[in-house]
Design an enzyme around this catalytic site. Structure first.
Site, mmCIF file in Angstrom:
data_model
loop_
_atom_site.group_PDB
_atom_site.id
_atom_site.type_symbol
_atom_site.label_atom_id
_atom_site.label_comp_id
_atom_site.label_asym_id
_atom_site.label_seq_id
_atom_site.Cartn_x
_atom_site.Cartn_y
_atom_site.Cartn_z
ATOM 1 N N HIS A 19 -1.334 2.583 3.625
ATOM 2 C CA HIS A 19 -2.678 2.529 3.045
ATOM 3 C C HIS A 19 -2.849 1.314 2.141
ATOM 4 O O HIS A 19 -1.890 0.602 1.821
ATOM 5 C CB HIS A 19 -2.966 3.815 2.267
ATOM 6 C CG HIS A 19 -2.052 4.075 1.113
ATOM 7 N ND1 HIS A 19 -2.153 3.439 -0.093
ATOM 8 C CD2 HIS A 19 -1.021 4.937 0.993
ATOM 9 C CE1 HIS A 19 -1.223 3.885 -0.918
ATOM 10 N NE2 HIS A 19 -0.513 4.795 -0.278
ATOM 11 N N CYS B 150 5.220 6.388 0.777
ATOM 12 C CA CYS B 150 4.215 5.695 1.579
ATOM 13 C C CYS B 150 4.376 4.181 1.501
ATOM 14 O O CYS B 150 5.109 3.647 0.677
ATOM 15 C CB CYS B 150 2.813 6.090 1.140
ATOM 16 S SG CYS B 150 2.308 7.731 1.674
#
Length: 282
Positions: free
Chosen positions: A241, A257
């Site tokens: 992201h 992440c």
């Protein structure tokens, strides 16, 4: 299409652009593990995010056994299967259907469309054998595979793949084997490392507020954190992201992440279909 014994293998062209206009899905909470530093909060459980639907752009291509086998045998060509029946039985061995390995729903329970439409699951095909697809599954443990019936899915193909080099803090996108984009990234800390392995893009999410740790867009991967089994109302799904703080790129700051500049993930969103393979080299 779901009833066909040999469904068409459709091409993918400009897939994400069309998916974003065809349907937008809603998710009650951002289910990725928190990707900020330890003192940065995750999204509130009651927040709303939007996600592009898990569909591909139809195109013309040959159908049947030969086309599927040829696609899987072609360098840098990937076959994506989209659920087309209410339940997808998964088997460990296509020659022994007496025992189901697991059953997955056609629609991901985390996603509901803006008009109430549901959103189909996708799988990355690894092999094909006489009306059966061997696919990578979006379940724990990471790397789980199984065999699904060809008649239970619809298929598309594309030529994109991603490599994430955790040590070098770099994400590389290729199309047909040629480098399209290199991006600096931030990854997981020593205590919550980014897991290595082979995954695929499983959902596209657009946070309601771009000025957060998740940035303007987030891809959920088919994999999970090795150290977190639940987080912020989710079950430890890892993702790729954007970020509201690009100064941390090049460092180990997340809970697993992969963070990148907003402009870089926006570039990915313009190109990539769901089902794009992601190889994380830890």
């Amino acid at each position: 299409m779901a009833e066909a014994v040999e469904p068409a293998l459709v091409g993918q062209a400009g897939g994400v652009r069309m998916r974003r206009t065809m349907a937008v899905a809603l998710v009650a909470a951002l289910v990725l593990v928190s990707c900020g530093s330890d003192d940065e909060p995750a999204a509130d459980d009651g927040s709303t995010t939007t996600a592009a639907a898990r569909s591909t752009t139809p195109g013309s291509a040959p159908s049947g056994d030969d086309a599927i086998s040829a696609a899987l045998a072609t360098d840098h060509t990937y076959v994506v299967a989209r659920a087309a029946v209410d339940e997808i039985p998964v088997f460990a061995d296509p020659e022994d259907t007496s025992e189901v390995q697991m059953t997955l729903p056609r629609f991901d329970p985390d996603y509901t469309g803006t008009d109430g439409e549901q959103v189909e699951q996708v799988f990355l095909a690894e092999d094909y054998e006489d009306q059966w697809l061997h696919v990578l599954l979006p379940v724990r443990p990471n790397g789980t595979t199984g065999w699904i019936r060809l008649g239970d899915v619809e298929m598309s193909k594309h030529r994109y793949d991603i490599t994430v080099d955790v040590g070098d803090h770099e994400l590389t996108l290729r199309e047909a084997g040629e480098v399209v984009q290199r991006s600096p990234i931030a990854v997981g800390t020593q205590d919550t490392p980014t897991p290595g392995g082979r995954f695929y893009l499983n959902a596209l999410i657009q946070p309601p507020d771009p000025d957060t740790v998740y940035g303007t867009y987030a891809y959920a991967l088919s994999g999970y954190s090795d150290t977190l089994t639940q987080f912020a109302g989710g079950d430890g799904v890892i993702g790729i992201h954007g970020t509201n703080d690009p100064s941390v790129l090049g460092s180990d700051v997340s809970h697993g992440c992969i963070r990148m500049r907003n402009e870089d993930i926006e570039s990915l969103v313009e190109m990539l279909p769901l089902g794009t393979p992601v190889e994380i080299v830890a």
